[in-house]
Each structure stands twice: as C-alpha cells, then as structure tokens.
Design a protein around this motif. Structure first.
Motif: not given
Length: 437
Positions: A364, A375, A379
């Motif tokens: 994470r 994020k 990702r």
C-alpha cells in the motif's frame, strides 16, 4: 462537462474535510472532558488501566508529533521535496523557547507578559503566545536560509543535503556551550526550567496535562486549517504541479525556486510551533533529543498515513507516536508477565518501524488514507510497464490474426487432404479447370 465534474469532485473533497474536521474536534473535546472530569472518578483499576495504556503525557507528545508531521507533509506530501533533516526546525523552535522563556540569559531582566518561576526573576520571560509567533517566524527564516542553496538540487541529492543540515544544526546546539566565550545552548546540560503557559490568567503547571492537551490540539487544528487552505489555493496547486511534473510546471510559468522556498518556509514554521510546544511539555530544551531518528520517525508518519492527505498524516502520527511512547512498553510488559520472559520491546522500535515501512511500500504505497491524486499516480503502471503491455497487446493481436487466417483456408502451398479435391483457384468459375476461360 469537465468543469462540472471538477466542481463535483471539489465539493465532495470539501464535504469529506468537514466530516474529518468534525470528528477531530469531537475527539479533542471528548478526550479533554474525559481526562478532566471522568477519569479521576473512575474505579481505581479502570483509571490505572487508562493511565497505563493511554496516559495524557503520551497524548500531549502525540499532539506535538501531529504538528511536526503536518509541517513535513507540506514539504514532502505537497511539494514532493524529500527532507531528511526536519528535526533541525524542531530544535530551533525549542531553543527559541529556551532563550525567551527562561532564566538562561541571567544577565538580562526582560519580562513581557511572562511568568518566571518564583525566585528566578532574571533572564528573558516573554508570554508563550508571543514566543509561538517568534519561534515559527524564526524557523521559517531558517527554512528559507537552508532551502536557498539546496533547492537547486533534486531527488537523492536534495535528501542528502537536507540530511546534512539536520545533522549540523543539532550538533551546533550540543557543542554550543562555549562558542568563542558565548554560551548559546548550555550544551548537553540543556536549558531548564522554562516558564509555564499562561491561559486566561492561569499559569499551567507540570500537572495541568489536560489543559496542555487542549492547547496542543488547538495548535494542531491551526496547522490543519493552514494546510487545507493552502492546498486549495494557488500556492497549493503550484506545489502539486511541481510534485507531479517539475518540468511541466516550470513550462506553465510556475516559479520553481520561490514556490519550493515557500514550501520550506511553511513547513519550517510548523516545525517551530511543534518545537515550542514540546519544550513546554517537557519543561526544558535538551540537545540530545534532536537526533536523526526523529526525522525518520516523522517521515514514517507521513508515509504511513498517506502523503499529501492531512487526515491520513494525523492518523499516522497518532499511531506511531503512541506505539513509540506507550504501546511497545505496555505490550512488552503484558507479554513478559504472561510468558515469564524479559524481552525489551521498546529497543525494537526501529525494527518495527522498518517492517511497517517495508510492508507499506510492498502492499500500500499510497498510505492508509491516501490522497486521491497520489493514489492514482502510484497505482498507474510505469512507462516501461505500459510499453511492455502495449507490445504484448500488439503481439496478441498479430497471433489472433494469423490464427483467423489459418482457420479460414489452408495456405496455398499445403496439399489438399486425401480424398478431397483442391479448392478452385480464386477468380475461376465452377467447371473451369486450371483457370482457363
């Protein structure tokens, strides 16, 4: 349509911020009222359990760490500048309190709304609230001084230079007892005691921990408000642009050096506030506390919570501060009592922090409560991965096309299966042989 979606996202973010702010305020008020009026009247065993696992001293220290982590988040999370020497601003802010709220300079006798200890009138005694402003401003100035020659560097080089400053400044205070005959910091002996905090005419003593918690939490709330307002403003958007693509930001007219210096100044200002609060919490300034490990702990708080997200950084700071100050001690004591061992759990704190960081980077990377932009950025596949995926897709399409061609008709060179006649050549009619008309 794009503007409508952007406005909807902004409204959703503001609504989310209001929810977190409401929860933060309710939590602060609940803790203050609970420790001020409820915990003292609980049964002895319950009150002892609360004091052991969640003491007010740990909560006050955690509030200070929140202030410092939020300041580092502006530098690392907003502007994308890796700073490994943030402890320097903590030290400077603490020594401003030591210089202006104690009898350290005993040859002077200055009192500006201060409250010196009984029997120690000499020295400089200025009100805590004025010293807060002075400590923050002085650290912001030092942030500009440190950042001006270093911000021309990038990435690992910037981290190494900030690491150097983070080592130099605490060493100046450690060895500052005799600088050409001038005592700057009292060396390893430190500066103690410092004046108490004046709150509505009352001078808080060492045991007024609940009121100190309320003050430190209010300071953290001020830094939260400052961070949120800056993020939504023009300066905050410039920081985010530099973080995501420095070259593109410069081509769009963002002044890189001024914008980076602003990030350093604001972050250093928060560091000065945290240093001043910590000095009043421990009733002194001690040079040995400002070591390199503090910078690593603060960076771990930002990474664990979620770089760029104010509320995530608060959660990360509270979690790691509690683990470092109270959690490991109590867990180790419980474990040793249960199994009859003598393991010193607090000595393994950096092992634990290292494991946490490794796991976060593996599973994470964006943190526990990530910022939406971070994020998406972390990702999405990297450029090399995207090229590899594109090449694999093209190869798969080519193979599918070949398979389709083979399934439609055999190649011309392949002989016809036994017992079957060869298919007529293209362009001939049934009954015509060899393509003769």
């Amino acid at each position: 349509m794009t503007l409508t979606r952007a406005a909807a996202r902004q409204r959703a973010r503001m609504s989310n911020d209001r929810k977190w702010a409401t929860g933060f305020a309710l939590g602060v008020v609940g803790v203050f009222l609970g420790y001020q009026f409820v915990v003292p009247h609980l049964p002895y065993q319950v009150a002892t359990f609360v004091d052991n696992w969640l003491p007010l001293t740990s909560l006050n220290e955690a509030s200070v760490y929140v202030i410092l982590a939020l300041g580092l988040n502006i530098v690392v999370g907003y502007a994308g500048l890796l700073d490994l020497g943030f402890v320097a601003f903590w030290a400077i802010g603490g020594y401003v309190v030591g210089w202006l709220m104690s009898g350290f300079f005993d040859s002077a006798r200055i009192n500006i709304l201060g409250h010196p200890p009984i029997g120690l009138p000499n020295g400089v005694h200025i009100s805590f609230w004025l010293v807060l402003v002075l400590a923050g401003g002085f650290c912001a100035l030092w942030g500009v001084i440190i950042g001006w020659p270093t911000l021309r560097l990038k990435s690992d080089y910037l981290a190494l230079v900030t690491l150097g400053f983070g080592e130099i400044i605490p060493q100046v205070f450690v060895n500052g007892e005799d600088i050409n005959g001038f005592n700057l910091s009292n060396g390893s002996k430190g500066i103690t005691p410092v004046d108490g905090i004046d709150l509505f005419g009352k001078v808080l003593g060492p045991f007024d921990l609940a009121l100190k918690f309320l003050i430190y939490a209010s300071m953290a709330a001020f830094v939260v408000l400052l961070s949120l307002r800056l993020r939504e403003g023009r300066l905050g958007r410039a920081w985010l642009a530099i973080r995501e693509d420095e070259l593109a930001a410069s081509m769009m007219g963002v002044p890189l050096r001024k914008t980076k210096l602003a990030a350093y100044a604001v972050g250093a200002f928060s560091g000065g506030l945290g240093g001043a609060a910590f000095a009043t919490q421990v009733n002194g300034v001690f040079a040995e506390r400002f070591n390199f490990s503090i910078s690593i702990i603060l960076l771990a708080m930002v990474v664990l919570g979620g770089m760029g997200n104010v509320w995530g950084v608060i959660v990360g700071a509270l979690a790691l501060a509690w683990i470092n100050s109270t959690g490991l001690v109590q867990i180790g004591r419980t474990f040793n009592d249960a199994f009859g061992t003598q393991i010193n759990f607090p000595s393994y704190n950096f092992l634990l922090f290292g494991i946490i960081l490794i796991l976060m980077m593996l599973f994470r990377r964006e943190g526990l409560i990530p910022e939406s932009r971070t994020k998406l950025l972390l990702r999405e596949p990297e450029r090399g991965q995207m090229m590899a995926l594109g090449a694999d897709a093209e190869l798969a399409e080519a193979e599918a096309a070949i398979d389709t061609d083979h399934g439609a008709a055999p190649p011309p060179d392949d002989p016809a299966p036994p017992g079957e006649s060869s298919p007529p050549a293209r362009g001939t009619e049934p009954g015509e042989a060899g393509g003769q008309r």
